[in-house]
Motif scaffolding. Structure first.
Motif, short mmCIF file in Angstrom:
data_model
loop_
_atom_site.label_atom_id
_atom_site.label_comp_id
_atom_site.label_asym_id
_atom_site.label_seq_id
_atom_site.Cartn_x
_atom_site.Cartn_y
_atom_site.Cartn_z
N ARG A 43 -4.54 4.58 -12.05
CA ARG A 43 -3.49 5.54 -12.37
C ARG A 43 -3.61 6.80 -11.53
O ARG A 43 -2.65 7.54 -11.37
CB ARG A 43 -3.56 5.92 -13.85
N ILE A 44 -4.80 7.03 -11.00
CA ILE A 44 -5.06 8.25 -10.23
C ILE A 44 -4.95 8.01 -8.73
O ILE A 44 -4.41 8.83 -8.00
CB ILE A 44 -6.48 8.79 -10.57
N VAL A 45 -5.46 6.86 -8.27
CA VAL A 45 -5.52 6.57 -6.84
C VAL A 45 -4.84 5.23 -6.55
O VAL A 45 -5.13 4.23 -7.21
CB VAL A 45 -6.98 6.53 -6.34
N SER A 46 -3.95 5.22 -5.57
CA SER A 46 -3.34 3.96 -5.10
C SER A 46 -3.58 3.84 -3.60
O SER A 46 -3.74 4.84 -2.90
CB SER A 46 -1.84 3.93 -5.40
N ILE A 47 -3.59 2.59 -3.13
CA ILE A 47 -3.86 2.37 -1.71
C ILE A 47 -2.87 1.38 -1.13
O ILE A 47 -2.51 0.39 -1.77
CB ILE A 47 -5.31 1.87 -1.48
N LEU A 48 -2.43 1.67 0.09
CA LEU A 48 -1.63 0.74 0.88
C LEU A 48 -2.55 0.22 1.98
O LEU A 48 -2.78 0.91 2.97
CB LEU A 48 -0.42 1.46 1.48
N PRO A 49 -3.10 -0.99 1.82
CA PRO A 49 -3.99 -1.54 2.85
C PRO A 49 -3.23 -1.84 4.12
O PRO A 49 -2.00 -1.98 4.13
CB PRO A 49 -4.53 -2.83 2.21
N GLN A 50 -3.96 -1.98 5.20
CA GLN A 50 -3.33 -2.27 6.48
C GLN A 50 -2.85 -3.72 6.55
O GLN A 50 -1.81 -4.02 7.13
CB GLN A 50 -4.32 -2.01 7.62
N TRP A 51 -3.59 -4.63 5.92
CA TRP A 51 -3.25 -6.05 5.97
C TRP A 51 -3.14 -6.62 4.57
O TRP A 51 -3.97 -6.35 3.72
CB TRP A 51 -4.30 -6.85 6.75
N ARG A 52 -2.11 -7.41 4.32
CA ARG A 52 -1.93 -8.11 3.04
C ARG A 52 -1.34 -9.48 3.32
O ARG A 52 -0.52 -9.64 4.22
CB ARG A 52 -0.95 -7.36 2.12
N GLU A 53 -1.72 -10.46 2.51
CA GLU A 53 -1.07 -11.75 2.59
C GLU A 53 0.25 -11.69 1.83
O GLU A 53 0.37 -10.96 0.85
CB GLU A 53 -1.97 -12.84 1.99
N ALA A 54 1.24 -12.44 2.30
CA ALA A 54 2.55 -12.46 1.65
C ALA A 54 2.55 -13.50 0.54
O ALA A 54 2.45 -14.69 0.81
CB ALA A 54 3.64 -12.77 2.66
N PRO A 55 2.66 -13.09 -0.73
CA PRO A 55 2.66 -14.04 -1.83
C PRO A 55 4.05 -14.67 -2.03
O PRO A 55 5.03 -14.24 -1.43
CB PRO A 55 2.30 -13.17 -3.03
N PHE A 56 4.11 -15.67 -2.88
CA PHE A 56 5.37 -16.31 -3.23
C PHE A 56 5.97 -15.52 -4.39
O PHE A 56 5.69 -15.78 -5.56
CB PHE A 56 5.14 -17.77 -3.63
N ILE A 57 6.78 -14.51 -4.05
CA ILE A 57 7.30 -13.60 -5.08
C ILE A 57 8.49 -12.83 -4.52
O ILE A 57 8.60 -12.65 -3.30
CB ILE A 57 6.17 -12.61 -5.52
N THR A 58 9.37 -12.39 -5.39
CA THR A 58 10.50 -11.59 -4.93
C THR A 58 10.07 -10.15 -4.70
O THR A 58 9.06 -9.70 -5.23
CB THR A 58 11.65 -11.59 -5.95
N VAL A 59 10.85 -9.46 -3.92
CA VAL A 59 10.57 -8.05 -3.62
C VAL A 59 10.50 -7.23 -4.90
O VAL A 59 9.56 -6.46 -5.12
CB VAL A 59 11.66 -7.48 -2.68
N GLU A 60 11.48 -7.38 -5.76
CA GLU A 60 11.53 -6.58 -6.99
C GLU A 60 10.31 -6.83 -7.86
O GLU A 60 9.72 -5.90 -8.41
CB GLU A 60 12.80 -6.89 -7.76
N ARG A 61 9.91 -8.09 -7.98
CA ARG A 61 8.76 -8.42 -8.82
C ARG A 61 7.48 -7.83 -8.24
O ARG A 61 6.61 -7.34 -8.97
CB ARG A 61 8.62 -9.94 -8.94
N LEU A 62 7.35 -7.86 -6.93
CA LEU A 62 6.17 -7.31 -6.28
C LEU A 62 6.09 -5.80 -6.51
O LEU A 62 5.02 -5.26 -6.82
CB LEU A 62 6.18 -7.60 -4.78
N VAL A 63 7.21 -5.11 -6.38
CA VAL A 63 7.22 -3.67 -6.60
C VAL A 63 6.85 -3.35 -8.04
O VAL A 63 6.15 -2.36 -8.32
CB VAL A 63 8.59 -3.07 -6.24
N LEU A 64 7.27 -4.19 -8.98
CA LEU A 64 6.94 -3.98 -10.40
C LEU A 64 5.43 -4.04 -10.64
O LEU A 64 4.93 -3.44 -11.59
CB LEU A 64 7.64 -5.01 -11.27
N TYR A 65 4.69 -4.76 -9.78
CA TYR A 65 3.24 -4.82 -9.92
C TYR A 65 2.63 -3.42 -9.85
O TYR A 65 1.56 -3.18 -10.41
CB TYR A 65 2.64 -5.69 -8.82
N GLY A 66 3.29 -2.52 -9.14
CA GLY A 66 2.78 -1.16 -9.05
C GLY A 66 2.72 -0.44 -10.39
O GLY A 66 1.98 0.54 -10.54
N ARG A 67 3.46 -0.94 -11.38
CA ARG A 67 3.48 -0.30 -12.69
C ARG A 67 2.39 -0.82 -13.63
O ARG A 67 2.18 -0.27 -14.70
CB ARG A 67 4.85 -0.53 -13.37
N PHE A 68 1.68 -1.88 -13.24
CA PHE A 68 0.71 -2.50 -14.14
C PHE A 68 -0.35 -1.55 -14.69
O PHE A 68 -0.72 -1.66 -15.86
CB PHE A 68 0.05 -3.70 -13.45
#
Length: 268
Positions: free
Chosen positions: A86-111
């Motif tokens: 909740r305090i610190v978030s990170i955008l890594p340089q490299w990520r694998e692309a999962p089988f998921i929609t854009v909207e669902r992936l963005v919702l992961y940020g709220r977990f």
């Protein structure tokens, strides 16, 4: 527009004599760095100098060998996993692309903000929608992330990071894969995020962007920070010219300070 230097801000992340790296390789050697509140601190340096390793260690992706990292006056190891997210978030340089929609992936940020049942509220959905609007990804919200270009994916992952709504954002090469216009759009967005009071630590390879959009610049070399200060002070120190083998220049263009870096030519 490039931002101006902020004065009188408190240090909210303090790193002291940090040693770190990977199980079989030490990368960080005695890093000490203070990150001011509500500012953009950009870490630059040659490939392999330890920039990404430093961000991963701050984010607790990698353990520190020794030394300390404190956030809001508290050692980061003392935070629970959910509390820290909740305090610190990170955008890594490299990520694998999962089988998921854009909207669902963005919702992961709220977990990190959800209850045990992980029920998405209207507020969560609105925060994600705004994050997609800010990053220009709302029109692709129903697409599979794997269908997107590298630049589009980068903006989606940035949207997820924004949706996490943390106090501190760690951005590892946030302009990766983006064309020149998109790079400036993302940097302007980062400035607007910072203006809301959030503190940002990022790495950049693009020296002109780093100097034009940062409050503080830290130069890394060989796993150490060899210079840190305002963009102008770092430029005047000559450290960048030495570390990158360039000739740096600061010029006024239409009332704005622009930074130019040219290859250093042999003097005979």
């Amino acid at each position: 527009m490039p931002i101006t230097q902020k004065e009188g801000e408190e240090d909210v992340i303090e790193i002291s004599d940090l040693q770190g790296g990977y199980s079989d390789c030490q990368v960080l050697h005695g890093i000490s760095l203070k990150v001011p509140e509500g500012c953009i601190t950009t870490i630059i340096g040659p490939n392999g100098c330890g920039k990404s390793t430093l961000l991963k260690t701050i984010a607790r992706y990698l353990p520190a060998f020794s030394g300390s990292i404190c956030c809001n006056g508290k050692d980061i190891a003392q935070y629970s996993r959910k509390e820290f997210a909740r305090i610190v978030s990170i955008l890594p340089q490299w990520r694998e692309a999962p089988f998921i929609t854009v909207e669902r992936l963005v919702l992961y940020g709220r977990f990190p903000h959800l209850s045990f049942a992980r029920k998405i509220t209207e507020r969560d959905a609105e925060i994600c929608r705004q994050a997609m609007m800010d990053t220009g990804t709302l029109n692709m919200r129903e697409k599979d992330i794997r269908e997107l270009s590298g630049g589009e994916r980068q903006r989606v992952y940035l949207a997820m990071t924004l949706a996490q709504d943390s106090e501190y954002l760690l951005l590892d090469e946030p302009t990766t894969y983006l064309d020149i216009a998109q790079k400036y759009e993302i940097m302007e967005l980062i400035c607007r995020i910072c203006a809301t009071g959030k503190s940002i630590v990022m790495t950049l390879h693009d020296l002109p962007l780093a100097f034009a959009y940062s409050d503080r610049v830290a130069v890394m070399e060989g796993g150490r920070i060899c210079c840190c200060g305002t963009p102008q002070a770092v430029l005047e120190s000559g450290t960048v010219d030495r570390v990158f083998s360039v000739e740096s220049h600061c010029v006024n263009v239409a009332g704005n300070m622009e930074y130019v870096f040219l290859p250093a030519y042999s003097k005979g």
